[in-house]
Design an enzyme around this catalytic site. Structure first.
Site, PDB file in Angstrom:
ATOM      1  N   HIS A  71      39.225  33.135  -1.137  1.00  0.00           N
ATOM      2  CA  HIS A  71      38.916  31.879  -0.461  1.00  0.00           C
ATOM      3  C   HIS A  71      37.530  31.953   0.187  1.00  0.00           C
ATOM      4  CE1 HIS A  71      43.544  31.973   0.339  1.00  0.00           C
ATOM      5  NE2 HIS A  71      43.278  31.667  -0.915  1.00  0.00           N
ATOM      6  N   TYR A 134      41.205  38.278  12.069  1.00  0.00           N
ATOM      7  CA  TYR A 134      39.863  37.757  11.789  1.00  0.00           C
ATOM      8  C   TYR A 134      39.460  36.697  12.811  1.00  0.00           C
ATOM      9  CZ  TYR A 134      42.685  34.281   9.161  1.00  0.00           C
ATOM     10  OH  TYR A 134      43.622  33.353   8.783  1.00  0.00           O
TER      11      TYR A 134
END
Length: 508
Positions: A71, A134
């Site tokens: 992605h 993240y």
């Protein structure tokens, strides 16, 4: 992990431009371990960009072989793991020569990676109960641009430790297109976004009242800034020149002005598509120095010159943009013989006070260039054009001779701004005017008369006090000379302002 196996903090570049691998110190004992997953001051010193994270996400994975990706989203990521271990794979999906470039490595708690927007991100868990963490610097939007690549693409050929036919994948990830069908991500850095006018400025163009500011209205280390630029105040002298030069320099420039965009309206800016830009150049200002002293002008001046830049600074911080803001020597009282970037503000009038307020707001966002200039001349109404017109009409004007400085032509001002962006100069304040001799407004007027075939003696020099006797006007700094040492140390040397004046008058 124990303290004996802990690695020092360090950063490595990779074959993907802007993609960085970070080794993190992990300190352990019999109780467990500790690490500083993101330490802004230390990591910036090593070359990581100050990407301004706004959200921290954790993806927990029960089994070995969970595979997610590939992605590419319109935001930057900083990735590590809190527990477990993954095989990470990243593919550059940005348009440009490195499109399709692959980089892989294993990530355990001692490793992190910085993933620029437009780089496809994927991982495969190598241990059970892996917590993949993240940081991102923007929030998910349903209409944002997302780019995907199939995990099994044969041209990229990611060497998955666990074959995909034995891995745990979502149906959606299985359906992503191969590289040959992927539309490249428009990367920010393809080379590696009633009342008197608020953004164009109401300029007092009196022949013998010079000194009004004309229509003014990165990562560091040499990397080039993003290519999508929003110019506010695009109809002013500087705005028009920026809209001419930016595309020539390879930037995608969008210009806005009143009535379509009012930078002083915070509610209107909330829905603005900031994600479409990497850099904002604020060339908007209220520049009517005398008008700013009136009750209505005071409000308009502060709205345009202080509130507007504060709104832009807030947007720049929230969306990770570079903000370039153009300021004025009117923030000083003109008592110094030359003004350096670090001189404390000491404005004499409302206009200068409002500009100083805007400067303070802009300085609060990390990624900013505050460009201070003076005596700007470009396309549109300005002092030089007025003098040329008066000369043609046979007028013999009185012009102040005790206000001194240098002219700044928009060709140099726009080029200097682009130079700062192109070279990734350190963020901060830069003086930017023309080079050459220090002159008075009377000197400029006399030279214009000479260049248009008239006698310089037709211009009568007077003092500011004499010219404004019995008039209610704003105070003006007598010295507008800017120290250019800092901007010239970056490699940009403006042209001699009086030579520019000759060329400009001949072009009229």
């Amino acid at each position: 992990m124990t303290s004996e196996t802990s690695r020092p903090l360090r950063v490595e570049t990779t074959p993907i431009p802007g993609f960085l691998r970070i080794d993190l110190p992990v300190h352990g004992d019999n109780r467990g371990w500790f690490k500083e997953n993101w330490q802004r001051e230390k990591m910036l010193a090593l070359g990581l960009p100050d990407f301004g994270p706004v959200q921290n996400n954790i993806s927990f994975n029960h089994e070995v072989g969970v595979t997610r990706g590939i992605h590419a989203e319109p935001w930057d990521k900083y990735v590590s793991v809190a527990s477990g271990r993954v095989f990470g794979a990243w593919v550059d999906l940005r348009e440009g020569p490195t499109f399709g470039t692959l980089y892989t490595c294993e990530i355990d708690p001692s490793v992190a990676v910085y993933v620029p927007r437009g780089v496809g991100n994927a991982y495969q868990t190598l241990e059970p109960a892996t917590a993949y963490t993240y940081l991102v610097n923007d929030h998910w939007l349903p209409d944002a641009r997302y780019t995907f690549l199939n995990l099994a693409d044969s041209s990229v050929a990611v060497p998955w430790p666990i074959p995909l036919e034995k891995a745990v994948l979502s149906d959606k990830d299985r359906s992503h297109p191969p590289l040959e069908e992927v539309s490249p991500f428009p990367a920010p850095g393809a080379s590696l976004p009633g009342a008197a006018p608020l953004t164009r400025g109401a300029h007092s163009d009196g022949a013998t009242a010079p000194g009004d500011e004309p229509h003014v209205s990165g990562p560091h280390g040499g990397s080039r800034q993003g290519r999508r630029v929003l110019v506010t105040g695009a109809h002013g002298q500087l705005g028009r020149e920026l809209m001419r030069q930016l595309p020539e320099a390879g930037y995608e420039a969008t210009g806005v002005d009143l009535p379509e965009v009012d930078i002083s309206d915070a509610s209107a800016l909330e829905g603005f598509p900031w994600g479409d830009y990497d850099v904002v150049v604020n060339a908007a200002a209220w520049t009517n120095v005398d008008g700013a002293e009136t009750s209505e002008g005071r409000r308009q001046s502060w709205r345009a010159n202080a509130t507007g830049p504060a709104n832009l600074a807030r947007a720049a911080t929230a969306h990770g943009l570079v903000l370039v803001h153009v300021s004025s020597e009117y923030v000083f009282d003109g008592t110094a013989q030359v003004h350096a970037e670090d001189e404390p503000a000491s404005p004499l009038g409302v206009y200068g006070q409002s500009k100083a307020g805007g400067d303070a707001a802009v300085a609060a966002t990390t990624r900013h260039y505050l460009v201070r200039t003076s005596w700007v001349v470009g396309e549109g109404g300005n002092f030089v054009r007025t003098m040329a017109r008066l000369a043609a009409q046979g007028v013999q004007p009185k012009v102040v001779a005790d206000q001194v400085g240098r002219l700044t032509f928009t060709t140099d001002l726009a080029a200097g701004i682009i130079h700062l962006l192109e070279t990734g100069a350190p963020y901060g304040t830069y003086n930017l005017s023309g080079e050459g001799a220090v002159v008075s407004w009377a000197d400029v007027a006399r030279r214009v008369y000479e260049l248009t075939g008239h006698s310089a003696q037709e211009v009568t020099p007077v003092t500011t006090e004499e010219y404004f006797a019995d008039q209610d006007v704003a105070p003006r700094p007598l010295v507008s000379v800017l120290d250019l040492t800092k901007i010239e140390s970056t490699g940009f040397v403006p042209a001699d302002s009086m030579q520019r004046l000759e060329d400009y008058v001949r072009s009229l």
